[in-house]
Structures are given as structure tokens and as C-alpha cells.
Design a protein around this motif. Structure first.
Motif, PDB file in Angstrom:
ATOM      1  N   THR A   6       0.854  -1.197   0.000  1.00  0.00           N
ATOM      2  CA  THR A   6       0.000   0.000   0.000  1.00  0.00           C
ATOM      3  C   THR A   6       0.886   1.241   0.000  1.00  0.00           C
ATOM      4  O   THR A   6       2.076   1.160   0.362  1.00  0.00           O
ATOM      5  N   TYR A   7       0.311   2.351  -0.422  1.00  0.00           N
ATOM      6  CA  TYR A   7       1.093   3.591  -0.528  1.00  0.00           C
ATOM      7  C   TYR A   7       0.344   4.750   0.119  1.00  0.00           C
ATOM      8  O   TYR A   7      -0.883   4.749   0.180  1.00  0.00           O
ATOM      9  N   GLY A   8       1.091   5.774   0.520  1.00  0.00           N
ATOM     10  CA  GLY A   8       0.434   6.978   1.027  1.00  0.00           C
ATOM     11  C   GLY A   8       1.460   8.018   1.429  1.00  0.00           C
ATOM     12  O   GLY A   8       2.673   7.750   1.467  1.00  0.00           O
ATOM     13  N   THR A   9       0.947   9.209   1.749  1.00  0.00           N
ATOM     14  CA  THR A   9       1.831  10.275   2.240  1.00  0.00           C
ATOM     15  C   THR A   9       2.039  10.098   3.749  1.00  0.00           C
ATOM     16  O   THR A   9       3.110  10.363   4.279  1.00  0.00           O
ATOM     17  N   PHE A  10       0.976   9.684   4.433  1.00  0.00           N
ATOM     18  CA  PHE A  10       1.001   9.447   5.882  1.00  0.00           C
ATOM     19  C   PHE A  10       1.493  10.670   6.652  1.00  0.00           C
ATOM     20  O   PHE A  10       2.310  10.566   7.556  1.00  0.00           O
ATOM     21  N   GLY A  45       1.602  18.088  -6.939  1.00  0.00           N
ATOM     22  CA  GLY A  45       0.883  19.297  -6.559  1.00  0.00           C
ATOM     23  C   GLY A  45       0.520  19.310  -5.078  1.00  0.00           C
ATOM     24  O   GLY A  45      -0.235  20.150  -4.615  1.00  0.00           O
ATOM     25  N   LYS A  46       1.071  18.347  -4.293  1.00  0.00           N
ATOM     26  CA  LYS A  46       0.748  18.305  -2.862  1.00  0.00           C
ATOM     27  C   LYS A  46       1.924  18.947  -2.130  1.00  0.00           C
ATOM     28  O   LYS A  46       2.957  18.298  -1.927  1.00  0.00           O
ATOM     29  N   MET A  47       1.813  20.237  -1.819  1.00  0.00           N
ATOM     30  CA  MET A  47       2.984  20.896  -1.229  1.00  0.00           C
ATOM     31  C   MET A  47       2.689  21.364   0.199  1.00  0.00           C
ATOM     32  O   MET A  47       3.335  22.241   0.712  1.00  0.00           O
ATOM     33  N   ASP A  95     -11.074   6.213  -1.349  1.00  0.00           N
ATOM     34  CA  ASP A  95     -11.069   7.522  -2.027  1.00  0.00           C
ATOM     35  C   ASP A  95     -10.370   7.421  -3.386  1.00  0.00           C
ATOM     36  O   ASP A  95     -10.481   8.312  -4.215  1.00  0.00           O
ATOM     37  N   TRP A  96      -9.659   6.332  -3.614  1.00  0.00           N
ATOM     38  CA  TRP A  96      -8.940   6.127  -4.877  1.00  0.00           C
ATOM     39  C   TRP A  96      -9.663   5.174  -5.822  1.00  0.00           C
ATOM     40  O   TRP A  96      -9.121   4.806  -6.857  1.00  0.00           O
ATOM     41  N   GLU A  97     -10.886   4.776  -5.431  1.00  0.00           N
ATOM     42  CA  GLU A  97     -11.685   3.829  -6.218  1.00  0.00           C
ATOM     43  C   GLU A  97     -11.623   4.144  -7.718  1.00  0.00           C
ATOM     44  O   GLU A  97     -11.833   5.287  -8.128  1.00  0.00           O
ATOM     45  N   PRO A 113     -12.470   0.392   2.649  1.00  0.00           N
ATOM     46  CA  PRO A 113     -13.259   1.573   3.052  1.00  0.00           C
ATOM     47  C   PRO A 113     -12.405   2.548   3.864  1.00  0.00           C
ATOM     48  O   PRO A 113     -11.604   2.134   4.702  1.00  0.00           O
ATOM     49  N   ARG A 114     -12.576   3.820   3.586  1.00  0.00           N
ATOM     50  CA  ARG A 114     -11.857   4.875   4.292  1.00  0.00           C
ATOM     51  C   ARG A 114     -12.500   5.109   5.652  1.00  0.00           C
ATOM     52  O   ARG A 114     -13.714   4.936   5.801  1.00  0.00           O
ATOM     53  N   THR A 115     -11.714   5.480   6.634  1.00  0.00           N
ATOM     54  CA  THR A 115     -12.288   5.810   7.943  1.00  0.00           C
ATOM     55  C   THR A 115     -12.928   7.191   7.834  1.00  0.00           C
ATOM     56  O   THR A 115     -12.278   8.144   7.384  1.00  0.00           O
TER      57      THR A 115
HETATM   58  N1  CTP Z   1      -6.943   6.709   4.505  1.00  0.00           N
HETATM   59  C1  CTP Z   1      -8.029   6.071   5.096  1.00  0.00           C
HETATM   60  N2  CTP Z   1      -8.872   6.778   5.898  1.00  0.00           N
HETATM   61  C2  CTP Z   1      -8.670   8.109   6.127  1.00  0.00           C
HETATM   62  C3  CTP Z   1      -7.576   8.747   5.550  1.00  0.00           C
HETATM   63  C4  CTP Z   1      -6.719   8.026   4.735  1.00  0.00           C
HETATM   64  O1  CTP Z   1      -8.241   4.878   4.894  1.00  0.00           O
HETATM   65  N3  CTP Z   1      -9.523   8.751   6.910  1.00  0.00           N
HETATM   66  C5  CTP Z   1      -6.068   5.959   3.609  1.00  0.00           C
HETATM   67  C6  CTP Z   1      -6.017   6.515   2.197  1.00  0.00           C
HETATM   68  O2  CTP Z   1      -7.136   6.111   1.440  1.00  0.00           O
HETATM   69  C7  CTP Z   1      -4.711   5.923   1.688  1.00  0.00           C
HETATM   70  C8  CTP Z   1      -3.841   5.897   2.948  1.00  0.00           C
HETATM   71  O3  CTP Z   1      -4.740   6.042   4.058  1.00  0.00           O
HETATM   72  O4  CTP Z   1      -4.941   4.604   1.264  1.00  0.00           O
HETATM   73  C9  CTP Z   1      -2.820   7.012   2.946  1.00  0.00           C
HETATM   74  O5  CTP Z   1      -3.519   8.211   2.647  1.00  0.00           O
HETATM   75  P1  CTP Z   1      -2.949   9.694   2.725  1.00  0.00           P
HETATM   76  O6  CTP Z   1      -3.205  10.364   1.435  1.00  0.00           O
HETATM   77  O7  CTP Z   1      -1.599   9.669   3.264  1.00  0.00           O
HETATM   78  O8  CTP Z   1      -3.938  10.283   3.872  1.00  0.00           O
HETATM   79  P2  CTP Z   1      -5.064  11.385   3.874  1.00  0.00           P
HETATM   80  O9  CTP Z   1      -5.470  11.611   5.296  1.00  0.00           O
HETATM   81  O10 CTP Z   1      -6.184  11.026   2.914  1.00  0.00           O
HETATM   82  O11 CTP Z   1      -4.275  12.653   3.352  1.00  0.00           O
HETATM   83  P3  CTP Z   1      -4.759  14.010   2.648  1.00  0.00           P
HETATM   84  O12 CTP Z   1      -5.842  14.575   3.535  1.00  0.00           O
HETATM   85  O13 CTP Z   1      -3.520  14.849   2.551  1.00  0.00           O
HETATM   86  O14 CTP Z   1      -5.299  13.620   1.287  1.00  0.00           O
END
Ligand code: CTP
Length: 446
Positions: A6-10, A45-47, A95-97, A113-115
Motif C-alpha cells: 500500500t502507498y500513502g503520504t502518511f 501538486g501536494k505541497m 477515495d482512490w476507487e 473503506p476509508r475511515t
Molecule cells: N486513509 C483512510 N482513511 C482516512 C484517511 C486516509 O483509509 N480517513 C487511507 C487513504 O485512502 C490511503 C492511505 O490512508 O490509502 C494514505 O492516505 P494519505 O493520502 O496519506 O492520507 P489522507 O489523510 O487522505 O491525506 P490528505 O488529507 O492529505 O489527502
């Protein structure tokens, strides 16, 4: 063994991230987490991330959920990683569906599912905000306001222009809440000041703002006299305030990387730097008003002075200036610097046009930055053997002011601990060169 990736900015790691990592881990035996680099985020574009790459990696590590952490630094890397690590399942939040169907050719793709109710964006918005008051409402201020919109934790709270009607129109156009009738009133409505007034006013406004306890981002040139630059820097240091010059080139990703690459010796010893900045300007423009310190040197010299000082230092032996004048101001100036082991030159013009590129020549090769080099997203390192040539590409978003604004705001929020992209010695030397020119030292008219 079933491998999951899995990937993310975290950024500002939160419960949503932890839930996702737990669910991802439960799908297999080995969880690989890809954390995006700061540069890759910039490119996307995420700065606005608050934590840097190391902090974000440490946060993921501390969850104890990742069996392996990798960094994601380029577009298309996911396919490479899936193949390299023999990944069975790619997991990402809902959110990436629909965005990762192209990976189904390589492994199973699962959207979890996203939290609800939490995100890094929300957490960033809850962090302290820096309010900026703007002095002056000319063309650069007009570009500044929309650019500030791309930076997290900042808002434009007030505006001051001694010509009140102009200030009023500016506030209305950009939806700025407060129009101040004086500097003092502006200072009451902000934490920091952006000085975007004509350059002959920079010293007074900057000093007033610092004395009032405000951080200052001052447009170029900061001042036109070495002693004034020194005084302002000392004042800022004394009051523990951030004072920066809004030199957009110094903060843009391509320029920063160009300097570090060259400093690492790829083109050998640097023997010459040449840079040119010319912008043909209307004859009636204030930029050509000799009573208001107009002219090419005052307007543009700090741009080429930056790479010259960054690469060759500030200890030059002498400078000769060659100027073409009209109505008491220089329409065009060429400056030639002599260093002990190198030379540098620049051309600045408001009434003469040149190719606006930069070349840096060394004993093993040279760097070429095409026009307009001062807002570049691209450069080349070239060698005798052309097979060795290398091209470098970087993001340069919008007007490019967002990079300096981000640096200014982070510096304020981190109490001045962010590395200065232009150090005091360079700021002072820039003002000294401007002063030398204004005093006519080694100035030859053509
Ligand atoms: N993620 C999640 N539930 C959230 C926030 C993030 O399941 N409430 C998941 C994202 O869908 C992704 C991973 O965590 O698979 C990393 O997401 P990231 O973009 O780092 O987190 P976001 O909180 O969504 O960041 P931003 O608000 O900057 O978009």
C-alpha cells in the motif's frame, strides 16, 4: 507467502491510516508500505505536508504494522515495485476507487473503506495559522494572493496601500477582510507582513514591521545599501523574527537542486557563471523612474547575483559595470566579477532584450539552464562526450511564489529553524553590489 503493498503520504499519521494499515496487513502475510518522497508529493501538486519524509517514515514504522517500508519517488513506480517484490495484492483507500485498474494486469487490486471523519487535510487545517498583511497592491501582490491559496496554514488578513482607493479595490477583488488605513493598523491585524511596495520604501516598511514584532517577507531587492541590510538582519535576529527576501528563484525546486548538483563537483571546478535577466518595459513604467530607484540594476540584479554568490561565494575581488543609460536610469547593464579562481558576469535590462539563459562552466562540463532560468523547471548538465549529458526536470507550479510562501510560513511555525535559502551574508552582499553601482564605483557608460 502472500505479499500486500500500500502507498500513502502518511502526513500527521492518524487513526484512518492505522485502520487502513491494519486491514491491509490482515489480507496477507507481509505488508510493504510505500511512503511518498517530499519531491514526489511536490510533483503531484501536494505541497502542504507538515511532516518531512523521515518523520513520515518514522511514524509508519512506529505503528509496528509494516514489515517493510519503501519510498515512492516517481510516477509508474507502483508497477516496478509490484514486480520487484512479487506483490500479490495492492491495497488503497476507497477515495482512490477506480484509479488503479491498470494494476490489475500485475496483481489483485483491493479498495478498502476509508475511515470517516479524519484526514491529514483536516488535521493540517486545525494547526496554527499565520496571518499575513500585505503592504502595496501592485502586480506582484496580485500574483501573491492566489499563490498563497496553495499553501497550508496561511491566510491573507489585511492590506495597506497609502492610496486607499487602490487598497480598497484590491481587498474587494481578492476578498481580503481588512483594509488598513496605516501601517500600524495593518500590524494589529496580522502576524507577518509581505512588503510588496516600490523598492525605495522597502527599508522603512521592513524596519517598522520588525519593530512592531512582525515577521517580514520583503520583495526584491530587500534594500539597496549593505549597511541597511545588515541593520535589518540584526534587528530580526534580535527580535527572533523571520526576515526573508521574496526571491522566488531561491525557493524553486529546480534551482535548489541545480546548486547542490554543481556543488557536488559534477562539472569539475566552476570557472565561470553567466546569467541574464531582461524584461522589455514600457518607457513610462515606474521601473524606469530615476526618482524612485528604477533601472535595470535596481530592478533585476538580485536574480543573477543569487547563483553567482551560491556557486562562487561573496568574496569577489572587484566588479566592473557597463551601462547604457536613458533619462538617468540604466536600460541595460553588464556586470563582470573577478574572483581569485573564477569569473562571473550578468546582463540585466529593461530596455534591451537578451536570451535569458544561464550557463555555468566547469573544468569537466557545463550546466545550461534555458530562458527564463530564474523560474525554471528544467536544466541540462553537458559534457564533451554528449552521451554523458543529463537532463533534469522539476515541478514549477503556477507563478512559483508558493515555494517562497511555504518556506516563510514553515519558518515562522518552526521558530526560524528552517534552513535559509539565502543566508544573511548573501543578502548583505547583494545590497552591497547594488550600493556600489548606485555610487558609481567602476561604472562605465556606453
Ligand atoms: N486513509 C483512510 N482513511 C482516512 C484517511 C486516509 O483509509 N480517513 C487511507 C487513504 O485512502 C490511503 C492511505 O490512508 O490509502 C494514505 O492516505 P494519505 O493520502 O496519506 O492520507 P489522507 O489523510 O487522505 O491525506 P490528505 O488529507 O492529505 O489527502
Amino acid at each position: 507467502m502472500k505479499k500486500v503493498i500500500t502507498y500513502g503520504t502518511f502526513d500527521l499519521l492518524h487513526q484512518g491510516h492505522i485502520n487502513l494499515l491494519k486491514r491491509a496487513k490482515a489480507l496477507g502475510d507481509w505488508l510493504i508500505v510505500g511512503v511518498t518522497t517530499d519531491n514526489f508529493d511536490l510533483e503531484r501538486g501536494k505541497m502542504n505536508t507538515c511532516n518531512n519524509l523521515m518523520e513520515r517514515i518514522d511514524a509508519v514504522k512506529a505503528t509496528g504494522l509494516a514489515d517493510q517500508i519503501i519510498i515512492e519517488e516517481y510516477k509508474g513506480q507502483k508497477i516496478d515495485d509490484i514486480q520487484r517484490y512479487g506483490v500479490d495484492i495492492f491495497v488503497i483507500g476507497s477515495d482512490w476507487e477506480g484509479k488503479f485498474e491498470y494494476l490489475e494486469e500485475y496483481c489483485q487490486v483491493v479498495y478498502l473503506p476509508r475511515t470517516e471523519g479524519i484526514s491529514s487535510t483536516m488535521l493540517r487545517e486545525e494547526r496554527p495559522n499565520v496571518t499575513i498583511g500585505i503592504i502595496g497592491t501592485g502586480s506582484i501582490a496580485r500574483r501573491f494572493v492566489p499563490e498563497a491559496g496553495f499553501v497550508e496554514s496561511v491566510s491573507i488578513s489585511a492590506v495597506y496601500n497609502p492610496r486607499e482607493s487602490q487598497g480598497k479595490a484590491f481587498c474587494e477583488e481578492f476578498g481580503i477582510p481588512h483594509l488598513a488605513c496605516s501601517c500600524e493598523e495593518l500590524f494589529e491585524h496580522c502576524d507577518a507582513v509581505y512588503v510588496a511596495s516600490p523598492h525605495y520604501t522597502h527599508y522603512d516598511y521592513t524596519k517598522k514591521a520588525l519593530l512592531a514584532g512582525k515577521h517580514v517577507l520583503c520583495e526584491t531587492p530587500l534594500v539597496l545599501c549593505g549597511q541597511q541590510a545588515e541593520e535589518l538582519l540584526l534587528l530580526a535576529e534580535d527580535k527572533k523574527l523571520v526576515l526573508m527576501m521574496a526571491h522566488k528563484t531561491a525557493y524553486c525546486p529546480a534551482f535548489i537542486h541545480l546548486i547542490s548538483i554543481l556543488k557536488s563537483g559534477v562539472i569539475g571546478e566552476i570557472v565561470e557563471v553567466n546569467a541574464s535577466v531582461t524584461t522589455l518595459t514600457d518607457e513610462h513604467s515606474e521601473k524606469l523612474d530615476n526618482k524612485r530607484f528604477g533601472g535595470s540594476m535596481n530592478e533585476n540584479a538580485v536574480f543573477p547575483l543569487l547563483p553567482i554568490f551560491k556557486l562562487l561565494g561573496t568574496d569577489f575581488r572587484n566588479i566592473n559595470f557597463y551601462s547604457k543609460m536613458k533619462k538617468g536610469v540604466d536600460m541595460y547593464t553588464k556586470a563582470v566579477f573577478r574572483y581569485d579562481t573564477a569569473i562571473a558576469s550578468f546582463q540585466v535590462g529593461l530596455g534591451v532584450k537578451t536570451e535569458g539563459n544561464m550557463t555555468i562552466s566547469g573544468t569537466k562540463g557545463y550546466a545550461y539552464v534555458p530562458a527564463p532560468w530564474w523560474k525554471t523547471d528544467y536544466f541540462e548538465i553537458r559534457f564533451e562526450d554528449q552521451n554523458q549529458n543529463k537532463k533534469f526536470f522539476y515541478p514549477f507550479s503556477g507563478e512559483g511564489l508558493r515555494y517562497e510562501i511555504k518556506d516563510f510560513v514553515s519558518n515562522i511555525l518552526h521558530h526560524g529553524s528552517v534552513y535559509s535559502k539565502i543566508v544573511p551574508k548573501e543578502l548583505i552582499a547583494m545590497a552591497e553590489v547594488q550600493e556600489m553601482y548606485l555610487r558609481g564605483k567602476n561604472v562605465f557608460l556606453i
